[in-house]
Design a protein around this motif. Sequence first.
Motif, PDB file in Angstrom:
ATOM      1  N   LEU A 191       0.824  -1.204   0.000  1.00 25.20           N
ATOM      2  CA  LEU A 191       0.000   0.000   0.000  1.00 25.20           C
ATOM      3  C   LEU A 191       0.862   1.260   0.000  1.00 25.20           C
ATOM      4  CD1 LEU A 191      -2.728  -1.158   2.537  1.00 25.20           C
ATOM      5  CD2 LEU A 191      -3.119  -0.575   0.136  1.00 25.20           C
ATOM      6  N   ASN A 192       1.953   1.226   0.758  1.00 27.59           N
ATOM      7  CA  ASN A 192       2.847   2.380   0.802  1.00 27.59           C
ATOM      8  C   ASN A 192       3.480   2.635  -0.564  1.00 27.59           C
ATOM      9  OD1 ASN A 192       4.371   4.435   2.378  1.00 27.59           O
ATOM     10  ND2 ASN A 192       6.112   3.178   1.830  1.00 27.59           N
ATOM     11  N   ASP A 193       3.799   1.559  -1.270  1.00 29.51           N
ATOM     12  CA  ASP A 193       4.391   1.703  -2.595  1.00 29.51           C
ATOM     13  C   ASP A 193       3.370   2.179  -3.621  1.00 29.51           C
ATOM     14  OD1 ASP A 193       6.706   1.168  -4.468  1.00 29.51           O
ATOM     15  OD2 ASP A 193       5.203  -0.163  -5.346  1.00 29.51           O
ATOM     16  N   LYS A 194       2.158   1.655  -3.536  1.00 29.40           N
ATOM     17  CA  LYS A 194       1.138   1.999  -4.526  1.00 29.40           C
ATOM     18  C   LYS A 194       0.581   3.403  -4.310  1.00 29.40           C
ATOM     19  CE  LYS A 194      -3.217   0.444  -6.606  1.00 29.40           C
ATOM     20  NZ  LYS A 194      -2.722   0.729  -7.965  1.00 29.40           N
ATOM     21  N   TYR A 195       0.382   3.785  -3.046  1.00 32.93           N
ATOM     22  CA  TYR A 195      -0.197   5.099  -2.737  1.00 32.93           C
ATOM     23  C   TYR A 195       0.857   5.951  -2.045  1.00 32.93           C
ATOM     24  CZ  TYR A 195      -4.433   2.425  -3.659  1.00 32.93           C
ATOM     25  OH  TYR A 195      -5.394   1.624  -4.234  1.00 32.93           O
ATOM     26  N   ARG A 196       1.868   6.335  -2.792  1.00 32.66           N
ATOM     27  CA  ARG A 196       3.037   7.000  -2.202  1.00 32.66           C
ATOM     28  C   ARG A 196       2.723   8.379  -1.645  1.00 32.66           C
ATOM     29  NH1 ARG A 196       8.044   5.179  -6.184  1.00 32.66           N
ATOM     30  NH2 ARG A 196       7.579   2.940  -6.095  1.00 32.66           N
ATOM     31  N   GLY A 197       1.629   8.972  -2.079  1.00 28.96           N
ATOM     32  CA  GLY A 197       1.273  10.281  -1.546  1.00 28.96           C
ATOM     33  C   GLY A 197       0.647  10.213  -0.170  1.00 28.96           C
ATOM     34  N   ASN A 198       0.320   8.995   0.276  1.00 32.82           N
ATOM     35  CA  ASN A 198      -0.332   8.827   1.576  1.00 32.82           C
ATOM     36  C   ASN A 198       0.646   8.161   2.540  1.00 32.82           C
ATOM     37  OD1 ASN A 198      -1.941   8.328   3.763  1.00 32.82           O
ATOM     38  ND2 ASN A 198      -3.559   7.270   2.640  1.00 32.82           N
ATOM     39  N   ASN A 199       1.321   8.961   3.357  1.00 28.65           N
ATOM     40  CA  ASN A 199       2.358   8.428   4.232  1.00 28.65           C
ATOM     41  C   ASN A 199       1.818   7.673   5.435  1.00 28.65           C
ATOM     42  OD1 ASN A 199       4.321   9.405   2.610  1.00 28.65           O
ATOM     43  ND2 ASN A 199       5.047  11.000   3.991  1.00 28.65           N
ATOM     44  N   ILE A 200       0.501   7.526   5.548  1.00 27.83           N
ATOM     45  CA  ILE A 200      -0.072   6.811   6.680  1.00 27.83           C
ATOM     46  C   ILE A 200       0.423   5.376   6.732  1.00 27.83           C
ATOM     47  CG2 ILE A 200      -2.146   6.113   5.399  1.00 27.83           C
ATOM     48  CD1 ILE A 200      -1.987   7.056   9.147  1.00 27.83           C
ATOM     49  N   TYR A 201       0.694   4.771   5.578  1.00 27.35           N
ATOM     50  CA  TYR A 201       1.141   3.378   5.570  1.00 27.35           C
ATOM     51  C   TYR A 201       2.572   3.255   6.094  1.00 27.35           C
ATOM     52  CZ  TYR A 201      -3.004   3.208   2.679  1.00 27.35           C
ATOM     53  OH  TYR A 201      -4.295   3.360   2.231  1.00 27.35           O
ATOM     54  N   HIS A 202       3.397   4.224   5.755  1.00 27.11           N
ATOM     55  CA  HIS A 202       4.759   4.247   6.288  1.00 27.11           C
ATOM     56  C   HIS A 202       4.707   4.466   7.800  1.00 27.11           C
ATOM     57  CE1 HIS A 202       9.024   5.398   6.700  1.00 27.11           C
ATOM     58  NE2 HIS A 202       9.190   4.731   5.567  1.00 27.11           N
ATOM     59  N   TYR A 203       3.840   5.349   8.222  1.00 25.29           N
ATOM     60  CA  TYR A 203       3.639   5.608   9.659  1.00 25.29           C
ATOM     61  C   TYR A 203       3.187   4.337  10.377  1.00 25.29           C
ATOM     62  CZ  TYR A 203       0.644   7.025  13.612  1.00 25.29           C
ATOM     63  OH  TYR A 203       0.016   7.121  14.825  1.00 25.29           O
ATOM     64  N   LEU A 204       2.243   3.610   9.782  1.00 26.42           N
ATOM     65  CA  LEU A 204       1.744   2.381  10.401  1.00 26.42           C
ATOM     66  C   LEU A 204       2.818   1.297  10.443  1.00 26.42           C
ATOM     67  CD1 LEU A 204      -1.879   2.230   8.942  1.00 26.42           C
ATOM     68  CD2 LEU A 204      -1.243   2.528  11.349  1.00 26.42           C
ATOM     69  N   MET A 205       3.706   1.275   9.463  1.00 25.89           N
ATOM     70  CA  MET A 205       4.798   0.306   9.516  1.00 25.89           C
ATOM     71  C   MET A 205       5.684   0.561  10.731  1.00 25.89           C
ATOM     72  SD  MET A 205       6.051  -0.605   5.638  1.00 25.89           S
ATOM     73  CE  MET A 205       5.980   1.024   4.899  1.00 25.89           C
ATOM     74  N   HIS A 206       5.936   1.834  11.037  1.00 23.47           N
ATOM     75  CA  HIS A 206       6.693   2.161  12.243  1.00 23.47           C
ATOM     76  C   HIS A 206       5.912   1.756  13.489  1.00 23.47           C
ATOM     77  CE1 HIS A 206      10.304   4.377  10.979  1.00 23.47           C
ATOM     78  NE2 HIS A 206       9.590   4.761   9.939  1.00 23.47           N
ATOM     79  N   LYS A 207       4.624   2.017  13.488  1.00 19.30           N
ATOM     80  CA  LYS A 207       3.790   1.694  14.647  1.00 19.30           C
ATOM     81  C   LYS A 207       3.704   0.190  14.881  1.00 19.30           C
ATOM     82  CE  LYS A 207       2.311   5.605  16.370  1.00 19.30           C
ATOM     83  NZ  LYS A 207       2.694   5.993  17.742  1.00 19.30           N
ATOM     84  N   SER A 208       3.798  -0.598  13.816  1.00 19.52           N
ATOM     85  CA  SER A 208       3.626  -2.041  13.950  1.00 19.52           C
ATOM     86  C   SER A 208       4.680  -2.649  14.873  1.00 19.52           C
ATOM     87  CB  SER A 208       3.662  -2.723  12.578  1.00 19.52           C
ATOM     88  OG  SER A 208       4.947  -2.631  11.993  1.00 19.52           O
ATOM     89  N   GLY A 209       5.904  -2.125  14.820  1.00 18.75           N
ATOM     90  CA  GLY A 209       6.947  -2.649  15.690  1.00 18.75           C
ATOM     91  C   GLY A 209       6.646  -2.394  17.158  1.00 18.75           C
ATOM     92  N   ILE A 210       6.140  -1.202  17.473  1.00 17.09           N
ATOM     93  CA  ILE A 210       5.789  -0.869  18.854  1.00 17.09           C
ATOM     94  C   ILE A 210       4.529  -1.624  19.268  1.00 17.09           C
ATOM     95  CG2 ILE A 210       5.276   1.020  20.450  1.00 17.09           C
ATOM     96  CD1 ILE A 210       6.585   2.917  18.433  1.00 17.09           C
ATOM     97  N   ALA A 211       3.628  -1.845  18.323  1.00 17.52           N
ATOM     98  CA  ALA A 211       2.345  -2.498  18.622  1.00 17.52           C
ATOM     99  C   ALA A 211       2.527  -3.923  19.112  1.00 17.52           C
ATOM    100  CB  ALA A 211       1.445  -2.479  17.392  1.00 17.52           C
ATOM    101  N   ILE A 212       3.610  -4.567  18.727  1.00 12.32           N
ATOM    102  CA  ILE A 212       3.872  -5.923  19.202  1.00 12.32           C
ATOM    103  C   ILE A 212       4.149  -5.916  20.702  1.00 12.32           C
ATOM    104  CG2 ILE A 212       5.551  -7.820  19.100  1.00 12.32           C
ATOM    105  CD1 ILE A 212       5.769  -7.324  16.120  1.00 12.32           C
TER     106      ILE A 212
END
Length: 295
Positions: A191-212
């Motif tokens: 999703l981050n690659d396909k919708y590059r204008g929407n940084n929410i996916y990059h943000y969620l990737m960072h959050k995923s590590g803390i979410a564990i």
Amino acid sequence: MRKIENTISLSRFDFDLRKKGDLIFFDGPFLSHFYDDNGKEYLLLWVDKDDAYNRWILFEIDAYLLYQYFIQKYSLRDLVFKNKTQIVYIIDYDSELNSKKIYLINQKEIPEEYLPSKSTNFQSDFSTHYANDLSKEIIRSFKRHRSRVKSHKSFRSFPIKYINTSTIGGIQKLRNTINVIEASRFPLEVLNDKYRGNNIYHYLMHKSGIAIHNPVVNDMYFYELNREIENFTSFNFPLTITIDKQEIFKNLVIITVQIVQNNPSYKASFKVWKSEILSDEKISKEIQEILDTAK
């Protein structure tokens, strides 16, 4: 507008800001919630204006601070001073929302007239739908985990195995939670690659590590992921609106499968991810069927 003293002038931010939503809105945004693509969150507060610019202060926050604000234990003024960085940004925006001047300033140097009063508390009647929905989710999560989250320090410092594993059910819950978060990584990359204008996916990737590791961040990760997934319902994706984490993951799988089928460049990585998911004996039959039929 008044002259700001004891500041450091910046030509630009070293991060990109994206808005999540407005918390308070009076003829325009007054207090807004932002994130950057490094997983940090901020509040942007309007403080001043002249004929050319509107002036705002930007300061870092987190889920614990928002929780204390939503239950009215912290005022808006408290949030300015309780972020761990001890710095804020003062920004002058023009009418086109371009930042023309950016100042870095210590919290203690903020002009008094720019600070909210000590009695500026959260009021649902004067807040946006976004703020009220967010407050309900954050309060629900902190209440669910209140035996573990007793202070800001405990919120920031969770052991890896935060879920009670004293029973077989507890162990399985921990395993399923981690598996789902880890399995969501590849779809977020797509999703981050396909919708590059929407940084929410990059943000969620960072959050995923803390979410564990952190149960509150875990809840907010799925809450925010679900909000983004709901944006796809208008694109004829066969999604079911839900708050269940397993169902949210299933929706994410459906979206990923459809994107990959239309983009051959993702298929090699998708094949590896699909194999890993199907090797999990605990995966739901629905997800197995979706992946088994995916090309």
